[in-house]
Design an enzyme around this catalytic site. Structure first.
Site, short mmCIF file in Angstrom:
data_model
loop_
_atom_site.label_atom_id
_atom_site.label_comp_id
_atom_site.label_asym_id
_atom_site.label_seq_id
_atom_site.Cartn_x
_atom_site.Cartn_y
_atom_site.Cartn_z
N SER A 88 46.11 96.88 -95.83
CA SER A 88 46.75 97.38 -97.05
C SER A 88 48.20 97.83 -96.87
O SER A 88 48.62 98.84 -97.45
CB SER A 88 45.90 98.50 -97.67
OG SER A 88 44.65 97.98 -98.06
N ASN A 145 49.40 87.07 -93.33
CA ASN A 145 48.14 86.35 -93.14
C ASN A 145 47.65 85.93 -94.52
O ASN A 145 47.19 86.76 -95.29
CB ASN A 145 47.13 87.29 -92.46
CG ASN A 145 45.74 86.69 -92.40
OD1 ASN A 145 45.56 85.48 -92.62
ND2 ASN A 145 44.74 87.53 -92.11
N LYS A 165 45.20 84.03 -95.36
CA LYS A 165 43.75 83.82 -95.52
C LYS A 165 43.52 82.50 -96.26
O LYS A 165 44.28 81.55 -96.07
CB LYS A 165 43.12 85.02 -96.23
CG LYS A 165 43.50 86.33 -95.53
CD LYS A 165 42.73 87.53 -95.95
CE LYS A 165 43.22 88.73 -95.16
NZ LYS A 165 42.46 89.95 -95.43
P1 PGA Z 1 45.41 93.32 -96.40
O1 PGA Z 1 44.86 92.36 -95.23
O2 PGA Z 1 46.88 93.49 -96.18
O3 PGA Z 1 45.08 92.59 -97.68
O4 PGA Z 1 44.68 94.62 -96.28
C1 PGA Z 1 45.30 92.52 -93.91
C2 PGA Z 1 44.59 91.54 -93.02
O5 PGA Z 1 43.41 91.24 -93.26
O6 PGA Z 1 45.18 91.02 -92.03
#
Ligand code: PGA
Length: 264
Positions: free
Chosen positions: A215, A13, A15
């Protein structure tokens, strides 16, 4: 394969990161590294990169999707994007109900449910994100919150839809935090999710992969994937680097990764 009825899925993802050019450059490096993988590799990219990425991914095992869509078929909704547009651009799946959308853009379960229904009727595979906040966990509400989000998010769907769904358990406190849920917490929460899905879809629920997100890094991927009911990952930060995402893909299928060796 961990379970005969459901695929292992490792989804990135992105973002709000990467221009179209940066996305294309990532693909050129990443794709050869994962060419021989037997996993389902998904990348949820920003809207404007979908077409370019989907064209590049056409003959690969990588599936391109979106991070959001509107619940309406079309209309006067300035700034919104419909499922039909996404599908036309080459998206095959869409992330819905991510905690950042719930928190920053005030999306509630019923809006998310309408989007899920629309995605399915537009031929997109929805990934429903659910997860408790830190506060809810501390108050012992994790199971209740997960069941509520599953029941409300997937309301009105029937058994025949189950094979087209993916659920991502993402504890809100673990997202972007550097500390993932422990394997024990993950195992318990995934069991709650699976029970909730069974209540809705009976045996057909066994077809729905439940991904863990929050994470996920090359350091913890192997330990987390070993948990029962963990059918893959939804990876934010660590998917932004082609190398760390390729490493997570390899570790998830118990292989080591050597960046200088390109898969045939
Ligand atoms: P992250 O994000 O791996 O940076 O914690 C996961 C997500 O929001 O899907």
């Amino acid at each position: 394969m961990k379970h005969p009825l459901r695929p292992l899925v490792v989804a990135g993802n992105w973002k709000m990161y990467k221009t179209v050019e940066e996305a294309a450059n990532y693909f050129k490096v990443f794709e050869p590294w994962v060419r021989s993988s037997r996993l389902f590799i998904y990348l949820a990219v920003p809207f404007i990169s979908i077409k370019t990425m989907a064209d590049m991914a056409k003959d690969s095992a990588i599936v391109i999707g979106a991070q959001n869509m509107n619940d309406a078929e079309e209309g006067a909704f300035t700034g919104e994007v419909s499922g039909r547009m996404l599908k036309d651009a080459g998206a095959r799946f869409v992330i819905l109900g991510h905690s950042e959308r719930r928190r920053l853009f005030h999306e509630d379960n019923s809006f998310i449910n309408r989007k899920i229904q629309r995605a399915l009727s537009d031929g997109l595979q929805p990934i429903l994100c659910i997860g408790e906040t830190k506060n809810e966990r501390e108050q012992g509400l994790t199971e209740e919150v997960l069941r509520r989000q599953i029941h409300a998010g997937l309301a009105g769907l029937d058994r025949m839809h189950a094979a087209r769904l993916i659920v991502a358990y993402e504890p809100v406190w673990a997202i972007g935090s550097m500390s993932a849920a422990t394997p024990e917490m993950t195992c318990e929460a995934h069991r709650f999710c699976r029970e909730g899905l069974n209540e809705l879809f009976g045996d057909e629920a066994e077809r729905i992969p439940i991904l863990y997100g929050g994470s996920v890094k090359p350091d913890n991927a192997q330990e987390l994937i070993a948990q029962p009911n963990v059918d893959g990952f939804l990876v934010g930060t660590a998917s932004l680097s082609a190398e760390s995402f390729a490493k997570i893909v390899h570790l998830s299928e118990n292989r080591s990764f050597n960046p200088s060796a390109v898969s045939p």
